[in-house]
Design an enzyme around this catalytic site. Sequence first.
Site, short mmCIF file in Angstrom:
data_model
loop_
_atom_site.label_atom_id
_atom_site.label_comp_id
_atom_site.label_asym_id
_atom_site.label_seq_id
_atom_site.Cartn_x
_atom_site.Cartn_y
_atom_site.Cartn_z
N GLY A 111 4.49 22.35 9.70
CA GLY A 111 5.83 21.81 9.82
C GLY A 111 6.79 22.41 8.82
O GLY A 111 6.43 23.24 7.98
N HIS A 127 9.87 13.89 9.06
CA HIS A 127 10.42 13.31 10.28
C HIS A 127 11.37 12.19 9.85
O HIS A 127 11.06 11.41 8.93
CB HIS A 127 9.28 12.76 11.14
CG HIS A 127 9.70 12.27 12.49
ND1 HIS A 127 10.34 11.06 12.66
CD2 HIS A 127 9.57 12.82 13.73
CE1 HIS A 127 10.58 10.89 13.96
NE2 HIS A 127 10.13 11.95 14.62
N PRO A 128 12.54 12.05 10.47
CA PRO A 128 13.55 11.09 10.00
C PRO A 128 13.09 9.64 9.97
O PRO A 128 13.61 8.83 9.19
CB PRO A 128 14.71 11.29 10.97
CG PRO A 128 14.13 12.00 12.16
CD PRO A 128 13.02 12.83 11.62
N THR A 129 12.13 9.26 10.81
CA THR A 129 11.65 7.87 10.79
C THR A 129 10.14 7.77 10.58
O THR A 129 9.65 6.81 10.00
CB THR A 129 12.00 7.15 12.11
OG1 THR A 129 11.41 7.87 13.21
CG2 THR A 129 13.50 7.06 12.30
N ALA A 130 9.39 8.78 11.04
CA ALA A 130 7.92 8.72 10.98
C ALA A 130 7.35 9.36 9.72
O ALA A 130 6.15 9.27 9.47
CB ALA A 130 7.32 9.38 12.21
N GLY A 131 8.19 10.01 8.91
CA GLY A 131 7.71 10.59 7.67
C GLY A 131 6.77 11.76 7.90
O GLY A 131 7.07 12.69 8.65
N HIS A 166 0.83 -1.21 0.00
CA HIS A 166 0.00 0.00 0.00
C HIS A 166 0.86 1.26 0.00
O HIS A 166 1.83 1.36 0.74
CB HIS A 166 -0.91 0.00 1.23
CG HIS A 166 -2.12 0.86 1.07
ND1 HIS A 166 -2.06 2.24 1.07
CD2 HIS A 166 -3.43 0.55 0.89
CE1 HIS A 166 -3.27 2.72 0.89
NE2 HIS A 166 -4.12 1.72 0.77
#
Length: 492
Positions: free
Chosen positions: A164, A169-173, A82
């Site tokens: 923003g 975000h570096p891991t959460a996108g 997805h």
Amino acid sequence: MSSTLVQCVPNFSEGRDSAKVDAIVNAMKVPGVYLLDREMDADHNRCVITLVGDREAIAEAAIRGVGRAAELIDLNVHQGAHPRIGSSDVIPFIPIDGVTLEDCVAIARKVGEEIWKRFQVPVYLYEAAAANPDRQNLENIRRGQYEGLKEDVKINPARRPDFGEAALHPTAGATVVGARKALIAYNVFLNTTDVDIAKKIAKAVRQSSGGFRFVKAAGFEVRGRAQVSMNLTDFEQTPVARVFEFVKREAARYGVAPLSSEIVGLIPKKALEQAAEWFLQVENFDSSLILETRLAAVMGGKTAVGGLRAGAEPFIEQLAAPTATPGGGSASAAAGAMGAALAHMVAAMSRGKKAYLQYEQPLSEAIARLTALREQLKTGIDADAESYNQVMGAYKQAKTAANEGESLIEAALKGATLVPLETARQAREVAVIAESLRPISNPNMASDLTVAVALADAAKKGALSNVEINLALIKDAKFIADIRSMTGHLGV
């Protein structure tokens, strides 16, 4: 439960690790919020959580869920069929009871701002909450997915988030938050492993490439089968049964057939009623023919074995009581709902008859639209009373709110103006549809249409009278001018 109910259906990018999903769900356990459903799909690597609750509580639940997902899900190592741009990929708010789509827009924007403040996860607004018309469609925001967006957002101002900085975000996108009507996530599995066929069918069925309105679709491989994955954004305009039949027909062109279908999350009862009417071809079908629906109505005091009077009498007696609510606004909405019901009856009793077979499509379209209008006007009965209560509450708060008192009253009055304005708009549409039925329906029912139009006209006149009373108390000149422009378009 609370008198205001909002549904939230957050989609998180985790469908394989049940412990992580449990942790996210637990984070969303806020008083006043109820878990209705959770779905996990390993191939999509995605879970869909269905919550319902009061507007304030459900907003906080969604925010907490995003925070927990940001801690647990790393998009840099995430793989799934997805499309996605974030650990909390999409969070829609849907009006259920006592709230409007506009209320859900306000919730979405508040939630989006708070997500950025608390977790530094950038947020895009979509559907009805979109601040940018190009972002109404989720596909536009997801273009390139996480991997493409994290580079593009740094150099392309058009892809900057609504809340923003120009970086993910570096891991959460990133997270997409919005407001929409009830959506049905509906997937059809084909008896083939050829995903290209599913993609061709998806292209034929989706609106963006010339297919059905209110349908979004894509082709995937899921559980070893080709799947046509769809979102139906307005099932009353484009029913599930019609979509299934189209997919079945398109599949036959490629020598394949539907193997099964699935619903992800929950589906409105009305959508299944439509499917039953479609496939069974029941004449003059109505939800009141369903045993459980009739039983619920009787037990709830809406009707009785003794006759129709028992159902109408409670509301009429409430109108007669020496209390401010329900009043003229509620009565207007009720009159409009009755007008829609009468016109619906005429269309339903004409559709399917030999003499009117040539009008099958316009009659079906009228039935679908009148059903929606009837439900909206029924909701307006309570919404009008609630808006009056909010005005009275604002006057009470103003006594102790000092400088904010006037703005509280003004906001409540504006809300109390918009409710009857919407009733007037809906009633006008009922009258137009009822008149359009005259040449394509049984002439022996002309008197029923006359009553339907009269009721709708009375509803419009009464609702607009309420609008004028509220406008006289409002000080915002621009708001007054905008409303008067709208009433002018209603033929006043």
